[in-house]
Write an enzyme that holds these catalytic residues in place. Structure first.
Site, PDB file in Angstrom:
ATOM      1  N   LYS A 130       0.829  -1.018  -0.245  1.00  0.00           N
ATOM      2  CA  LYS A 130       0.125   0.078  -0.063  1.00  0.00           C
ATOM      3  C   LYS A 130       0.846   1.306   0.133  1.00  0.00           C
ATOM      4  O   LYS A 130       1.953   1.376   0.534  1.00  0.00           O
ATOM      5  CB  LYS A 130      -0.774   0.222   1.306  1.00  0.00           C
ATOM      6  CG  LYS A 130      -1.934   0.991   1.300  1.00  0.00           C
ATOM      7  CD  LYS A 130      -3.318   0.274   0.405  1.00  0.00           C
ATOM      8  CE  LYS A 130      -4.447   1.167   0.276  1.00  0.00           C
ATOM      9  NZ  LYS A 130      -5.676   0.538  -0.360  1.00  0.00           N
ATOM     10  N   ASP A 170      -6.907   4.469  -4.513  1.00  0.00           N
ATOM     11  CA  ASP A 170      -7.779   4.390  -3.092  1.00  0.00           C
ATOM     12  C   ASP A 170      -8.213   5.800  -2.938  1.00  0.00           C
ATOM     13  O   ASP A 170      -8.573   6.491  -3.889  1.00  0.00           O
ATOM     14  CB  ASP A 170      -6.705   4.107  -2.165  1.00  0.00           C
ATOM     15  CG  ASP A 170      -7.263   3.482  -0.703  1.00  0.00           C
ATOM     16  OD1 ASP A 170      -8.091   2.527  -0.724  1.00  0.00           O
ATOM     17  OD2 ASP A 170      -7.328   4.256   0.194  1.00  0.00           O
TER      18      ASP A 170
HETATM   19  P1  NDP Z   1     -12.810   8.160  -2.738  1.00  0.00           P
HETATM   20  O1  NDP Z   1     -11.617   9.177  -2.432  1.00  0.00           O
HETATM   21  O2  NDP Z   1     -13.345   8.014  -4.051  1.00  0.00           O
HETATM   22  O3  NDP Z   1     -13.867   8.340  -1.694  1.00  0.00           O
HETATM   23  C1  NDP Z   1     -14.051   8.553  -0.293  1.00  0.00           C
HETATM   24  C2  NDP Z   1     -15.161   8.944   0.327  1.00  0.00           C
HETATM   25  O4  NDP Z   1     -14.991   8.604   1.634  1.00  0.00           O
HETATM   26  C3  NDP Z   1     -15.196  10.508   0.126  1.00  0.00           C
HETATM   27  O5  NDP Z   1     -16.949  10.609  -0.011  1.00  0.00           O
HETATM   28  C4  NDP Z   1     -14.742  10.911   1.294  1.00  0.00           C
HETATM   29  O6  NDP Z   1     -15.247  12.294   1.726  1.00  0.00           O
HETATM   30  C5  NDP Z   1     -15.152   9.807   2.394  1.00  0.00           C
HETATM   31  N1  NDP Z   1     -14.153  10.056   3.379  1.00  0.00           N
HETATM   32  C6  NDP Z   1     -12.951  10.024   3.310  1.00  0.00           C
HETATM   33  N2  NDP Z   1     -12.178  10.060   4.486  1.00  0.00           N
HETATM   34  C7  NDP Z   1     -13.073  10.474   5.182  1.00  0.00           C
HETATM   35  C8  NDP Z   1     -13.123  10.434   6.867  1.00  0.00           C
HETATM   36  N3  NDP Z   1     -12.082  10.539   7.490  1.00  0.00           N
HETATM   37  N4  NDP Z   1     -14.341  10.733   7.365  1.00  0.00           N
HETATM   38  C9  NDP Z   1     -15.372  10.479   6.605  1.00  0.00           C
HETATM   39  N5  NDP Z   1     -15.498  10.347   5.299  1.00  0.00           N
HETATM   40  C10 NDP Z   1     -14.414  10.212   4.691  1.00  0.00           C
HETATM   41  O7  NDP Z   1     -12.170   6.546  -2.167  1.00  0.00           O
HETATM   42  P2  NDP Z   1     -12.786   5.026  -2.517  1.00  0.00           P
HETATM   43  O8  NDP Z   1     -14.289   5.246  -2.565  1.00  0.00           O
HETATM   44  O9  NDP Z   1     -11.757   4.737  -3.526  1.00  0.00           O
HETATM   45  O10 NDP Z   1     -12.363   4.435  -1.086  1.00  0.00           O
HETATM   46  C11 NDP Z   1     -13.378   4.328  -0.074  1.00  0.00           C
HETATM   47  C12 NDP Z   1     -13.076   3.234   1.001  1.00  0.00           C
HETATM   48  O11 NDP Z   1     -12.969   1.921   0.046  1.00  0.00           O
HETATM   49  C13 NDP Z   1     -11.657   3.215   1.621  1.00  0.00           C
HETATM   50  O12 NDP Z   1     -11.690   2.862   3.001  1.00  0.00           O
HETATM   51  C14 NDP Z   1     -10.765   2.584   0.553  1.00  0.00           C
HETATM   52  O13 NDP Z   1      -9.542   1.845   1.439  1.00  0.00           O
HETATM   53  C15 NDP Z   1     -11.547   1.512   0.202  1.00  0.00           C
HETATM   54  N6  NDP Z   1     -11.260   0.525  -1.029  1.00  0.00           N
HETATM   55  C16 NDP Z   1     -11.339   1.123  -2.133  1.00  0.00           C
HETATM   56  C17 NDP Z   1     -10.954   0.347  -3.398  1.00  0.00           C
HETATM   57  C18 NDP Z   1     -10.986   0.895  -4.785  1.00  0.00           C
HETATM   58  O14 NDP Z   1     -11.142   0.293  -5.520  1.00  0.00           O
HETATM   59  N7  NDP Z   1     -11.386   2.148  -4.882  1.00  0.00           N
HETATM   60  C19 NDP Z   1     -10.776  -1.045  -3.234  1.00  0.00           C
HETATM   61  C20 NDP Z   1     -11.118  -1.741  -1.679  1.00  0.00           C
HETATM   62  C21 NDP Z   1     -11.207  -0.831  -0.536  1.00  0.00           C
HETATM   63  P3  NDP Z   1     -14.348  13.530   1.371  1.00  0.00           P
HETATM   64  O15 NDP Z   1     -14.565  13.816  -0.093  1.00  0.00           O
HETATM   65  O16 NDP Z   1     -15.322  14.690   2.363  1.00  0.00           O
HETATM   66  O17 NDP Z   1     -12.997  13.262   1.920  1.00  0.00           O
END
Ligand code: NDP
Length: 451
Positions: A130, A170
């Site tokens: 990662k 991510d």
């Molecule tokens: P994005 O950046 O596309 O979206 C993240 C979302 O989560 C946004 O809405 C963001 O809001 C919110 N968020 C981030 N940090 C926080 C926080 N501290 N508190 C509340 N909301 C938060 O990321 P992904 O959708 O790709 O990833 C989301 C999750 O899924 C993560 O845990 C990631 O590790 C996991 N994941 C992702 C994969 C992928 O293929 N993308 C694969 C497997 C797991 P804001 O805009 O306000 O930051």
């Protein structure tokens, strides 16, 4: 739990915490795996003697580097970059890159550790890693994001490659960022290879990769629901986040007949009692991916929806909850609210979104509960499929990729049942996923000798 196992866990954790101080997320992720695996180790003295678990918590390599770049005002900015290469026993390191202000070594190590087991579960030959930076793309211009990505890759490219380490997206790293990172990699290395996944459709990206994590989580949830004779049809679903995973989890859940009533970001959540539909979701895609706006604006556009600032969506009544934002976003109070409101299935799209106390509440109430390393593995699995397509210089159809994704999620579910079914028939998905992932990596490590 036997006295032996209790002592083993206590001693192991004491040493881990002493050796890795100030890394609470890493400690949390290790403890969760250890609690599943330690009772198994007691019956397998050979793996204990081989100190497999002790080896697994020590990253094969950690790279930490300076990322200097210039903002649009001409001011110099300095961020910190990371790549944790955790375990390469079953394949090249594979795992996303996170750009978020909260990124630190503890978060990188917890994510890399989880990734090892997740990747093993996919049945594809991928090790775990990662990376990321404490840089936040939010509020930055495209030019600033590009300059940052180029500086980040200028160092990272020394440590990655198609057979060494293959990063992906991510939090904070979507199609735009992968494009800038890939462009700089290609320029510096003078090679076109599948070293990053999540690439654009015209330059090596796999169809369905953007959808894969959210869709895969829904396929996994379908399999969980089927164990109780249920499906998404007619169910109310609360989703957190509004990024990549949340968007496609919402789309698939809706298309499978569910009513999705919430989405969120780090400032608050929206509740739409009528549920999202295709048109509203299209608006969310534009809002988040093109306009880079905030979820609050959904409630301005659709007045029947309410916006709750600085709150998480878990107090809203639902049948199925899908946390798809970030780590530790469901705590014990949230878990109690979900249970009291009749929620019976929690499928994680994010990594480690549920605290240990909240997991205990779900499990003691016999909810269907799946950890991210099982239910969000569809993203990395499809990245693995992208690597295969790049290697053989082919592009599969959407249907072909979807078929692979379906089969992989169903195989992961079967593995959880095999290793996680308890005496009373309850499926402990945490235990099942941890033991299945652990065994695959542990056996490979034993066979490869002390390296
Ligand atoms: P994005 O950046 O596309 O979206 C993240 C979302 O989560 C946004 O809405 C963001 O809001 C919110 N968020 C981030 N940090 C926080 C926080 N501290 N508190 C509340 N909301 C938060 O990321 P992904 O959708 O790709 O990833 C989301 C999750 O899924 C993560 O845990 C990631 O590790 C996991 N994941 C992702 C994969 C992928 O293929 N993308 C694969 C497997 C797991 P804001 O805009 O306000 O930051």
């Amino acid at each position: 739990m036997s006295k032996f196992t209790e002592n083993y866990i206590a001693n192991f954790m004491n040493e881990l915490v002493a050796k890795n101080p100030g890394e609470p997320e890493f400690h949390q992720a290790v403890r969760e795996v250890l609690e599943s695996v330690a009772p198994y180790l007691e019956t397998s003295p050979y793996l204990l003697d081989q100190k497999i678990m002790e080896r697994m918590v020590e990253p094969e390599r950690v790279i930490m580097f300076r990322v200097p770049w210039m903002d649009d005002k001409g001011e110099i900015q300095i961020n910190r970059g990371y790549r944790v290469q955790m375990n390469s026993a079953i394949g090249p390191y594979k795992g996303g890159i996170r750009f978020h202000k909260s990124v630190n070594l503890s978060i990188m190590k917890f994510l890399a550790f989880e990734q090892v087991y997740k990747n093993a579960l996919t049945t594809l030959p991928m090790g775990g890693g990662k990376g990321g930076s404490d840089f936040s793309p939010r509020g930055k211009s495209d030019a600033e994001v590009m300059r940052f990505c180029q500086s980040f890759m200028t160092e990272l490219q020394k440590h990655i490659g198609p057979d060494t380490d293959v990063p992906a997206g991510d939090i904070g790293v979507g199609g735009r960022e992968v494009g800038y990172l890939f462009g700089q990699y290609k320029r510096l290395r003078d090679e076109w290879s599948g070293t990053l996944t999540g690439k654009g459709q015209t330059w090596g990206g796999s169809l369905l990769r953007p959808e894969a994590t959210g869709y895969g989580a829904c396929y996994f949830a379908q399999a969980m629901l089927a164990t109780r004779g249920k499906s998404f049809e007619g169910q109310t679903v609360c989703i957190s986040g509004s990024g990549n995973v949340a968007q496609y989890a919402a789309q698939k859940a809706m298309r499978l007949g569910a009513k999705v009533v919430t989405l969120s970001d780090s400032n608050g959540f929206i509740y739409d009692p009528e549920g999202l539909d295709e048109e509203k979701l299209e608006y969310v895609f534009t809002l988040k991916n093109v306009l880079r706006g905030r979820i609050k604006e959904y409630a301005d556009k659709y007045p029947q929806a309410q916006y709750f600032a600085d709150q998480r969506p878990w107090g809203i009544k639902c049948d199925i909850a899908m946390p798809c934002a970030t780590q530790n976003e469901i705590d014990a109070d949230d878990a109690r609210k979900l249970v009291e409101n009749g929620c019976y299935c929690v499928t994680e799209g994010a990594n480690m979104p549920t605290t240990p106390e909240a997991i205990a509440i779900f499990q003691s109430h016999k909810l269907l509960y799946s950890p991210g390393k099982a239910s969000n593995a569809g993203g990395v699995a499809t990245s693995g499929l992208e690597m295969t397509q790049n290697s053989i210089r082919q592009k599969w159809t959407r249907e072909e990729v979807d078929e692979h994704l379906h089969r992989i999620m169903s195989d992961i579910h079967d593995a959880c049942i095999k290793y996680g079914t308890e005496e009373d028939g309850y499926i402990n998905y945490v235990k099942g996923a941890n033991i299945a992932g652990f065994l695959k990596v542990a056996n490979a490590m034993v066979e490869q000798g002390l390296v």
